[in-house]
Design a protein around this motif. Structure first.
Motif: not given
Length: 794
Positions: A589-594, A401-415
């Motif tokens: 935190a990393g952004k690459q697939p890991a 998975g891509e950690a920051t990409k997953v976080l981005g969806k949560w931040l989208r809804d925080v916004i």
């Protein structure tokens, strides 16, 4: 020369109003001089004697008369127009002037009753300034109405704009010193008007205080031609108004007329913008003021045969030998009496009625405005349940998975849930750092031209991007200090650009936490991605994890550093950070697939603990281990787990304990940090006598700094970044720094007593494996498939 003064009223101030403003200004100047020089005799009831003078003369006089002139005239505008205004002081070294104004307004006496409107209160006001046990010489957190320290120059204008975002009824008057205007951060800040929406944001009125000199040199803006100076400010989008002179009466009239014109123009801009809110955005040309008055205005013209007022010699203390030089003492008294204090204060030391009538009342006073004490206005964020956004996993270390990409969806809804109090800041890296989901609900705020080929640029948006870390940091600090929330995302290597800005903000948080009337504000949150171990493609220049070390130098009450190893721990960590107050939180935190290591439930528990034993990766069976493999950071975690896998297969009888650290502060003793582990618990996890091999995201010395007092510190061996980098592959990067799985296995063999001679063959195979991995990268330009595609096998 066109100075944008045509059409100004010639004499907007009547005789009485002019007299009141001038009296207020003289009173502020008198109080400013008194703070710099006097211990006693505040009303000059007798001739000054050496014992009335402070033993050390500290403070800055040169900028102060201009600061007080501006303050007095803004007060007039607030009262006349009902403005909601705060005052950002770029020349923060003019602290005594701002303190003087807060005392005249009555805010300072309200917060410090012993420094009241009386002769004794004035004496205390003078005595406390830049004096042991008193207040700093700069505009610090102790000064009511301030959000900006100003000791380090360059950040005033970005703070002002940050305060204005999402504050449509707020006006931020921002004084920029002409020396400060030479700094890189300030030079970039002029373009902040490109990001200010006249409908949904507040107003910033920049006032360039052009008094001609820095500490010992002329300023650039004072020595270029009038045409070039005016062209510069028009070029960056302002309508500059010039106020200049050295005759107080004429300057008062011109300043009043100019501010009236500015605020009329601001009202017109905002009305036009609201009428055309649904049309094509038009970038307004906001007014600004250039105030050109002499350095040290109204102070001594000449001292010891050399000119002072109007020169660089007025910058700090114009009369330096007052205690020992009778002539200087006499000049000081004449200077102070020139303000006619008997007209300004009554027999008790209280300011005269006409002075008290000038300033606004209550929260309209700039020194009492709640926006300058942002915790008073702070509202909690509405945060969606981060658990619902988690990365689904199949076992441990088997899902990518891509950690920051997953976080981005949560931040989208925080916004989405916080459209008036949360923004995302970054230097053109929000998309690069895999937070692009934010653009599903918002755009980048932008008031300049928009082309059909542009994406996510709009007059109103919750993402603030400019290719200046200074600008993003300053905006966010101003936003936080006035009661809102935000997140700054940046490449790890380049967050160093704001090292000093972080310093100043951390110091502000530390100071303000000890001030009873200052309310806690939302934490300053950093998300550092594109980190050192995954900048293999960009090379050595992009490889630097040292911001963590810099942050860790600050007080434990203020800073927190988190190294979540996967997406689910990142979600849990960020939720915690956005809920926190009065901290600086750094999350790497990393952004690459890991590989992903924790289920959501496991991530929650692991983050609550801050560090813990991963039993699923350990072979100690809950007994005393032979060796502890510890890790902090996503890339080190991968290498530790791969090393543990090799050891499990090659040395099945070796008892290995794997410990992962999310909260770096847990490594410190509880006596050193609120998150620290007690010695007993630390020894329980890391043992008191077994080898500990610690794979760390950053520079190895930091782990030693955090653990040097621990019982088993001599047995802790740290692998981390040791300034070896280049353009290469991900695995070659860790090999260059001896952080790779094969090197870790060799370390175990070398450090576990009695193991070396029994595992010589394994050690040799590990050396061969490193050689083969290096050869493969040099031949094929990529890592060995067995390395790049490794997963936890169980």
């Amino acid at each position: 020369m066109d100075t944008t003064q045509s059409g100004l009223a010639t004499a907007p101030l009547g005789h009485e109003e002019l007299a009141r403003i001038d009296a207020y200004w003289r009173a502020a100047n008198y109080l400013t001089v008194g703070q710099i020089y006097l211990l006693d005799n505040p009303l000059l009831r007798e001739s000054l004697r050496p014992e009335h003078i402070k033993p050390r003369l500290l403070g800055h006089w040169g900028t102060s008369p201009g600061l007080s002139l501006i303050y007095a005239h803004l007060n007039r505008c607030i009262t006349a127009r009902g403005l909601d205004m705060i005052y950002v002081t770029g020349p923060g070294h003019g602290g005594p002037a701002i303190v003087a104004n807060t005392w005249l307004e009555g805010t300072y006496p309200e917060l410090h009753p012993s420094v009241n409107h009386s002769e004794e209160g004035m004496k205390q006001l003078f005595r406390q300034f830049s004096f042991p046990g008193g207040i700093p010489s700069h505009v610090a957190a102790e000064v009511p109405g301030s959000i900006h320290e100003g000791g380090e120059l360059g950040y005033a204008l970005s703070h002002a704009y940050g305060a204005a975002f999402d504050n449509p009824d707020l006006t931020v008057a921002c004084v920029v010193g002409d020396g400060e205007a030479e700094t890189g951060p300030l030079a970039g800040s002029w373009f902040s008007n490109v990001f200010l929406n006249p409908v949904s944001d507040g107003t910033v009125l920049p006032i360039l205080h052009l008094n001609g000199y820095k500490i010992a040199n002329p300023t650039i803006f004072a020595r270029i031609s009038d045409e070039d100076r005016m062209s510069f400010f028009r070029g960056v989008g302002y309508e500059p108004f010039l106020v200049e002179g050295d005759d107080p009466e004429s300057v008062h009239q011109l300043m009043a007329a100019t501010l009236d014109a500015c605020f009329d123009r601001i009202a017109e801009i905002r009305a036009d913008a609201r009428r055309s809110a649904n049309g094509k955005p038009v970038r307004p040309r906001w007014p600004m003021v250039i105030l050109r008055t002499p350095k040290g205005w109204t102070g001594p013209a000449e001292v010891d045969g050399v000119p002072v007022a109007g020169t660089w010699r007025a910058h700090q203390v114009p009369l330096s030998g007052v205690r020992t030089n009778p002539e200087h003492l006499e000049m000081l008294e004449a200077w102070m009496r020139s303000y006619r204090p008997e007209e300004l204060f009554d027999a008790t030391g209280k300011p005269a009625a006409e002075i008290l009538d000038l300033h606004p009342e209550g929260a309209q006073r700039m020194s009492a405005n709640p926006h300058a004490n942002g915790g008073l206005l702070l509202r909690d964020l509405v945060l969606p349940d981060y658990r619902e956004y988690g990365q689904e996993t199949e076992g441990h270390g088997r899902t990518t998975g891509e950690a920051t990409k997953v976080l981005g969806k949560w931040l989208r809804d925080v916004i989405s849930a916080n459209p008036d109090r949360f923004r995302l800041f970054g230097p053109d890296e929000v998309e690069s750092n895999r937070l692009g989901a934010a653009f599903e609900t918002t755009d980048r705020q932008w008031q300049a031209d928009i082309y059909p080929t542009d994406e996510h640029q709009a007059p109103h948006g919750r993402v603030m991007e400019a290719l200046s870390e200074h600008l993003c940091e300053g905006w966010l600090e101003g936003y936080l200090l006035t009661g809102r929330h935000g997140l700054f995302t940046s490449y790890e290597a380049f967050i160093h650009i704001v090292d000093s800005m972080f310093n100043q903000h951390a110091k502000w948080l530390d100071s303000s936490a000890a001030i009873p009337w200052r309310r806690p504000i939302a934490s300053l949150n950093y998300l550092l991605s594109s980190h050192v171990w995954r900048q293999d493609h960009n090379g050595f220049s992009h490889q630097d994890p040292g911001f963590i070390d810099h942050v860790m130098n600050k007080k434990a009450d203020i800073v927190r550093v988190y190294l979540p190893p996967d997406a689910n721990t990142l979600l849990s960590t960020m939720d915690h950070c956005l809920r926190s107050r009065q901290y600086v939180n750094v999350v790497v935190a990393g952004k690459q697939p890991a590989l992903q290591y924790t289920s959501m439930d496991e991530a929650v528990r692991h983050c609550e603990r801050g560090l813990g034993i991963w039993e699923w990766a350990s072979t100690d069976g809950g007994q005393s281990p032979d060796v502890v493999l510890a890790c902090a950071g996503d890339a080190p975690t991968l290498e530790v787990l791969a090393a543990a896998d090799i050891l499990r297969q090659a040395l099945p009888r070796l008892r290995v304990r794997v410990v992962n650290v999310v909260d770096l502060m847990r490594l410190q003793p509880e006596t050193e940090h609120p998150h620290g582990l007690g010695d007993r618990e630390f020894d329980t996890i890391f043992t008191s006598d077994k080898p500990v091999l610690f794979a760390f995201h950053g520079y190895p010395t930091l782990i030693h700094r955090l653990t040097y007092r621990r019982t088993n510190h001599d047995n802790i061996h740290v692998r981390g970044y040791k300034e070896e980098g280049t353009t290469t592959t991900p695995f070659d990067m860790v090999m260059l720094n001896d952080l790779d799985r094969f090197r870790l296995v060799i370390d175990v063999i070398d450090r576990v007593p009695g193991l070396g001679e029994n595992a010589a063959g394994l050690r040799q195979r590990m050396e061969d494996a490193r050689h083969a991995a290096r050869e493969h990268t040099r031949t094929h330009g990529e890592d060995l498939p067995d390395v790049a595609e490794w997963q936890w096998p169980h």
